[in-house]
Design a protein around this motif. Structure first.
Motif, short mmCIF file in Angstrom:
data_model
loop_
_atom_site.label_atom_id
_atom_site.label_comp_id
_atom_site.label_asym_id
_atom_site.label_seq_id
_atom_site.Cartn_x
_atom_site.Cartn_y
_atom_site.Cartn_z
N MET A 172 33.61 -35.71 37.20
CA MET A 172 33.71 -35.55 38.65
C MET A 172 35.18 -35.50 39.05
O MET A 172 35.99 -36.30 38.57
N SER A 173 35.54 -34.59 39.95
CA SER A 173 36.92 -34.52 40.40
C SER A 173 37.12 -35.37 41.64
O SER A 173 36.21 -35.59 42.42
N ILE A 174 38.34 -35.85 41.83
CA ILE A 174 38.68 -36.65 43.01
C ILE A 174 39.34 -35.75 44.02
O ILE A 174 40.30 -35.03 43.72
N LEU A 175 38.87 -35.77 45.25
CA LEU A 175 39.42 -34.91 46.28
C LEU A 175 40.74 -35.46 46.79
O LEU A 175 40.82 -36.57 47.32
N GLY A 176 41.80 -34.68 46.63
CA GLY A 176 43.09 -35.06 47.18
C GLY A 176 43.38 -34.27 48.43
O GLY A 176 42.52 -33.57 48.97
N VAL A 177 44.61 -34.34 48.90
CA VAL A 177 44.99 -33.62 50.13
C VAL A 177 44.82 -32.12 49.94
O VAL A 177 44.29 -31.42 50.80
N ASN A 178 45.27 -31.61 48.79
CA ASN A 178 45.16 -30.18 48.53
C ASN A 178 43.70 -29.73 48.45
O ASN A 178 43.34 -28.65 48.92
N ASP A 179 42.88 -30.59 47.81
CA ASP A 179 41.45 -30.26 47.71
C ASP A 179 40.81 -30.21 49.09
O ASP A 179 40.00 -29.32 49.38
N MET A 180 41.15 -31.16 49.94
CA MET A 180 40.57 -31.19 51.28
C MET A 180 41.01 -29.97 52.07
O MET A 180 40.22 -29.35 52.80
N LEU A 181 42.29 -29.60 51.93
CA LEU A 181 42.79 -28.43 52.63
C LEU A 181 42.05 -27.17 52.17
O LEU A 181 41.65 -26.34 52.98
N SER A 203 32.31 -34.04 44.05
CA SER A 203 32.93 -32.79 43.64
C SER A 203 32.67 -31.71 44.67
O SER A 203 31.81 -31.85 45.55
N ARG A 204 33.38 -30.63 44.55
CA ARG A 204 33.19 -29.51 45.46
C ARG A 204 31.76 -28.97 45.35
O ARG A 204 31.14 -28.61 46.36
N GLU A 205 31.23 -28.91 44.13
CA GLU A 205 29.86 -28.44 43.94
C GLU A 205 28.85 -29.37 44.59
O GLU A 205 27.86 -28.92 45.19
N GLU A 206 29.09 -30.66 44.48
CA GLU A 206 28.18 -31.64 45.10
C GLU A 206 28.20 -31.50 46.62
O GLU A 206 27.15 -31.59 47.27
N GLN A 207 29.37 -31.28 47.17
CA GLN A 207 29.46 -31.07 48.61
C GLN A 207 28.71 -29.81 49.03
O GLN A 207 28.04 -29.79 50.07
N TYR A 208 28.82 -28.79 48.21
CA TYR A 208 28.14 -27.54 48.55
C TYR A 208 26.63 -27.70 48.47
O TYR A 208 25.89 -27.14 49.30
N VAL A 209 26.14 -28.43 47.48
CA VAL A 209 24.70 -28.70 47.40
C VAL A 209 24.23 -29.44 48.64
O VAL A 209 23.17 -29.12 49.21
N GLU A 210 25.03 -30.41 49.10
CA GLU A 210 24.67 -31.16 50.30
C GLU A 210 24.63 -30.23 51.52
O GLU A 210 23.74 -30.33 52.38
N TYR A 211 25.57 -29.32 51.56
CA TYR A 211 25.60 -28.32 52.64
C TYR A 211 24.33 -27.46 52.63
O TYR A 211 23.72 -27.21 53.67
N LEU A 212 23.92 -27.01 51.44
CA LEU A 212 22.70 -26.19 51.34
C LEU A 212 21.47 -26.98 51.77
O LEU A 212 20.58 -26.44 52.44
N LYS A 213 21.43 -28.24 51.38
CA LYS A 213 20.29 -29.07 51.77
C LYS A 213 20.18 -29.19 53.28
O LYS A 213 19.10 -29.09 53.86
N GLN A 214 21.34 -29.41 53.92
CA GLN A 214 21.34 -29.56 55.37
C GLN A 214 21.05 -28.24 56.07
O GLN A 214 20.35 -28.19 57.08
N ARG A 215 21.58 -27.17 55.54
CA ARG A 215 21.39 -25.87 56.19
C ARG A 215 19.95 -25.42 56.13
O ARG A 215 19.38 -24.94 57.13
N LEU A 243 26.34 -21.78 41.15
CA LEU A 243 26.71 -22.78 42.15
C LEU A 243 28.22 -22.96 42.19
O LEU A 243 28.81 -23.08 43.26
N GLU A 244 28.85 -22.96 41.03
CA GLU A 244 30.30 -23.11 40.98
C GLU A 244 30.99 -21.96 41.71
O GLU A 244 31.96 -22.16 42.46
N LYS A 245 30.48 -20.74 41.51
CA LYS A 245 31.05 -19.59 42.20
C LYS A 245 30.86 -19.71 43.71
O LYS A 245 31.77 -19.41 44.50
N MET A 246 29.68 -20.13 44.11
CA MET A 246 29.38 -20.24 45.54
C MET A 246 30.25 -21.30 46.20
O MET A 246 30.68 -21.14 47.35
N ALA A 247 30.50 -22.39 45.50
CA ALA A 247 31.28 -23.49 46.06
C ALA A 247 32.76 -23.15 46.18
O ALA A 247 33.48 -23.78 46.96
N ASN A 248 33.21 -22.16 45.44
CA ASN A 248 34.63 -21.85 45.41
C ASN A 248 34.99 -20.47 45.93
O ASN A 248 36.17 -20.14 46.05
#
Length: 246
Positions: free
Chosen positions: A1-10, A44-56, A93-98
């Motif tokens: 799992m990656s840790i989101l830093g300032v650059n990741d959030m941006l 991770s970015r992928e996990e966030q994207y999965v959560e986004y899909l679930k909500q959408r 999923l990786e492609k979609m998240a990025n």
């Protein structure tokens, strides 16, 4: 799992802005999901994207590959429930998240699959089936699939079973009738054999008599003729009207 830093959030916010422009129908934006999960530094970015899909989509989102062989398809069908399932291969999923453009492309496929649910359900119903589960999938090659499970409606199954029972009963009746006719035919053959024996005795007796020996005698028994005609009539009628249906 990656840790989101300032650059990741941006980068996440930049992606969200692009995704919103490419997908105006989204109920929940990816940016909102990033905000909601920003406090979880292990996401991770992928996990966030999965959560986004679930909500959408309000869907059950699974990240996995489904084999194309029948056993894999059957196993997957047995594992899902409900009508709102989305399955995405990990590499997609990786492609979609990025990549917002990739995300918009595959989300369009997902939306099309989900929109087809009412039509698919109606077509199944027209053909006597009821739907058990429904899933939209994007495989590792980026190809969209719809997986549907279902079974015959109880009333349709009851009609089919009743029809099969009736056909089986009719076949049993035909077999019984055939056996009866076979026994009757065997009895007729035995009678004809016995009559033939006595006929031969009569012909031999005539030949040995004092009558003109230059004449050949054929003795015809009236009972034999009647039996033969009855036998041929019964078998002929049965063959044309009954045996052809077995």
């Amino acid at each position: 799992m990656s840790i989101l830093g300032v650059n990741d959030m941006l980068a996440a916010y930049q992606y969200a802005n692009k995704a919103q422009k490419n997908n105006a129908t989204g109920k929940t934006s990816f940016a909102d999901t990033v905000k909601q999960t920003a406090e979880n530094s292990s996401a991770s970015r992928e996990e966030q994207y999965v959560e986004y899909l679930k909500q959408r989509y309000g869907a059950n989102v699974m990240v996995k590959n489904i084999g194309n062989d029948q056993r894999s398809i059957d196993n997957f069908g047995a594992s899902i429930a409900g009508y709102n399932n989305i399955v995405i291969a990990p590499n997609i999923l990786e492609k979609m998240a990025n990549d917002p453009e990739k995300a918009a492309h595959y989300e369009k496929i997902i939306q099309k699959g989900l929109d087809d649910l009412p039509r698919c359900k109606a077509e199944m119903s027209m053909n006597g089936f009821e739907m058990s589960s429904y899933a939209v999938s994007i495989d590792e090659k980026g190809v969209g699939y719809v997986y549907v499970t279902g079974d015959l409606k109880p009333e349709v199954r009851a009609k089919i079973e009743a029809k099969v029972r009736a056909e089986q009963a009719a076949k049993r009746a035909r077999r019984v009738r055939y056996q009866e006719l076979a026994e009757e035919a065997a009895a007729e053959r035995r009678e004809r054999t016995e009559l033939q024996y006595h006929k031969q005795l009569m012909e031999d007796a005539l030949k040995k008599s004092d009558l003109d020996t230059a004449v050949n005698y054929h003795f015809i028994s009236r009972s034999q003729v009647s039996a033969a005609m009855a036998y041929e009539s019964a078998i002929g009628a049965y063959s044309s009207n009954v045996l052809g249906n077995i």
